[in-house]
Scaffold this active site. Structure first.
Site, short mmCIF file in Angstrom:
data_model
loop_
_atom_site.label_atom_id
_atom_site.label_comp_id
_atom_site.label_asym_id
_atom_site.label_seq_id
_atom_site.Cartn_x
_atom_site.Cartn_y
_atom_site.Cartn_z
N ASP A 1 0.85 -7.62 1.38
CA ASP A 1 0.78 -6.08 1.48
C ASP A 1 2.06 -6.06 1.95
OD1 ASP A 1 0.52 -3.90 2.13
OD2 ASP A 1 -1.01 -3.04 3.98
N HIS B 1 0.54 -1.33 0.40
CA HIS B 1 0.08 -0.10 -0.15
C HIS B 1 0.32 1.38 -0.12
CE1 HIS B 1 0.15 0.25 4.83
NE2 HIS B 1 0.82 1.19 4.61
N SER C 1 4.71 2.34 8.50
CA SER C 1 4.29 0.71 6.69
C SER C 1 5.46 0.54 6.33
CB SER C 1 3.70 1.35 5.90
OG SER C 1 2.62 1.80 6.71
#
Length: 550
Positions: A128, A97, A207
């Site tokens: 992901d 993402h 992230s």
């Protein structure tokens, strides 16, 4: 048994699905048994780990799936990443993402000022994860790849989350312990996979950053957390375990792209009721789960039957609650399927009533887990994780595939929570209960009607589910284009769930040559989002379809 369902912080660019978890924000010849690790001659220090954590700068151009000939305004974000040695080559790992719809990706090393352009080699949306290449020798000078620790951490193991979260520009480190290992719904596509829960803070911008143990080995990748306002949850973060990371990397080495995780396409029911177990012919010393349905287009169709009792998978005995015992604890049996790649065979033992109940051992060739309303926008023929917008325009009718990106573009990122009034019940039914009729089945939606003399009486139609064309059931967007191209009928009849639209062929031909709407009223299929362009302009290509047909 269903997996833990959580809700978490999401990127300010990311979609939202209740009650699914959301990603932590980003600031605005194959040797497959061992995929990463070069052996170290010295013990890693804290500084070694810090020097190997990278900051990622991404400029995104997201397609508009409701009006697929358009793109959204360009946005930017930052996130974290880390280097690995993959089959002898140096690569960078981050979250999917973080780099989706990327027009430009740059990476910067700790305590360095220069940014280097990176190329996206592979995106694994289900897990992901993304793999980057930085083709600049200067970038790699003195940069040590992190070691991937095989296996799973233990409960109460100390871990550190290293990355570049919001609140500053320099490197940040948060510490905590492993508090749970379970199946969790990954926010990127809603696929349920293994994840590790930790109590270290995972904030916006973490992230893609590594989570390391006390020896500096990578034990996972930070990717999502639980909202603080969700049942007073605090410091609940989730990391992608190295077991999933290795699956992703080995998949890339084997296939050159991401193919996904195995699924059998069956729906099961726990057998905690002794009466139900007796009715299914189970002995008192047997345990398992009932197969309540088998997907028509699934890999187990015709092999496993409804009312079979699934006793074991790959030799692991299934409990009446649907869980299997692993060395680190009990987990839903789907975990065993997820460990396989699509195309691999899985051994399943079932109890089947054919006169008297008997055990049968079956081999099922697994496929990638794909919902009818898929998170992939690329369609049945595309590689996993494709986000290319596709559409077909004919006679002023604009058709698009029903996908999660379309639903979010049409009804908002939180449509699953708010259930807006303009969202038809038919779409909701397909989203929650729909199943594929065949392997290449995808629902098609009439998203809008381009106003012209040709479309008088139809201009108010939108969000209609297409069922047939000239009496033939439509499988997918490509199939509709083929039917249109081959049709010789006088009338072109589009059958929707609640109504029908009809054009005279001659009238439709005149409309196709007019300058109404976007690029006339001909057929265009397969608008491709090109990440190589400076502004990711939408490029057009036809898949053997004449734009002046009809």
């Amino acid at each position: 048994m269903t997996a833990t369902r959580v809700r978490g912080k999401q990127s300010d660019r990311k979609r939202q699905r209740s009650p699914r978890p959301r990603q932590c924000r980003a600031d605005a010849e194959v040797k497959t048994k061992e995929v990463a690790c070069s052996k170290r001659k010295r013990r890693w220090t804290v500084n070694d780990v810090h020097n190997s954590v990278l900051k990622v700068f991404v400029w995104h151009v997201q397609p508009n799936y409701k009006q697929p000939w358009c793109s959204e305004a360009q946005t930017s974000s930052t996130s974290s990443a880390w280097p690995i040695r993959l089959n002898g080559a140096l690569r960078v790992v981050t979250n999917a993402h973080s780099v989706e719809h990327a027009a430009l990706v740059q990476v910067k090393r700790h305590r360095h000022e220069q940014k280097y352009v990176a190329q996206v080699l592979c995106i694994g949306t289900d897990c992901d994860l993304a793999l980057l290449e930085v083709p600049h020798a200067d970038f790699w000078k003195g940069l040590e790849p992190l070691e991937i620790l095989p296996g799973l951490p233990k409960l109460q193991d100390s871990v550190s989350v290293v990355g570049y979260p919001t609140g500053g520009e320099s490197l940040s480190v948060t510490q905590g312990v492993v508090s749970r290992i379970d199946l969790v719904e990954y926010a990127q596509t809603g696929v349920t996979l293994l994840a590790v829960q930790i109590d270290a803070a995972i904030n916006s911008g973490n992230s893609g950053g590594p989570v390391v143990d006390q020896k500096g080995n990578c034990v996972g990748v930070a990717f999502q957390n639980l909202d603080g306002d969700e049942e007073s949850a605090e410091n609940i973060g989730y990391i992608i375990p190295t077991e999933i990371v290795q699956h992703f990397l080995e998949d890339f080495l084997k296939n050159g792209h991401f193919t996904g995780f195995g699924s059998a396409g069956i729906h099961t029911q726990a057998l905690e009721s002794p009466v139900l177990r007796e009715a299914l012919g189970m002995a008192k010393n047997q345990s398992g789960i009932r197969v309540k349905a088998v997907e028509t287009a699934g890999p187990a169709n015709g092999i496993i039957l409804p009312d079979d009792v699934l006793l074991a998978v790959d030799g692991f005995k299934i409990g009446n609650d649907g869980e299997v015992a692993m060395p680190w604890g009990r987990v839903a049996f789907n975990y065993l399927l997820n460990r396989h790649y699509p195309g691999e065979h899985c051994e399943m033992q079932v109890l089947r009533r054919e006169g008297s109940p008997k055990k049968i051992t079956l081999q099922v060739c697994l496929e990638r887990n794909r919902d009818l309303v898929c998170a992939d926008a690329g369609g049945p023929d595309a590689t996993a994780g494709s986000m290319l917008p596709r559409f077909l325009v004919t006679g002023g009718l604009v058709f698009v595939p029903l996908t999660m990106p379309f639903m979010e573009a049409a009804f908002g990122e939180n449509f699953a929570e708010k259930r807006p009034a303009e969202m038809p019940a038919e779409l909701l039914h397909l989203l929650e209960n729909g199943h594929r009729r065949c392997a290449d089945h995808e629902p098609l939606i009439l998203t809008q009607v381009l106003a012209s003399e040709l479309t008088v009486g139809y201009s108010e139609l939108e969000y209609e589910v297409l069922e047939s064309f000239n009496g033939i059931q439509v499988r997918n967007l490509r199939h509709l284009a083929e039917l249109l191209d081959g049709s010789k009928d006088t009338y072109l009849r589009f059958g929707f769930v609640s109504k029908e639209v009809c054009f005279h062929r001659r009238t439709a031909y005149r409309g196709a040559g007019s300058a109404q709407g976007h690029a006339g009223l001909g057929i265009h299929i397969g608008a491709e989002h090109d990440p190589r362009g400076p502004f990711s302009a939408v490029n057009w290509f036809s898949l053997g379809i004449k734009t002046d047909m009809l």
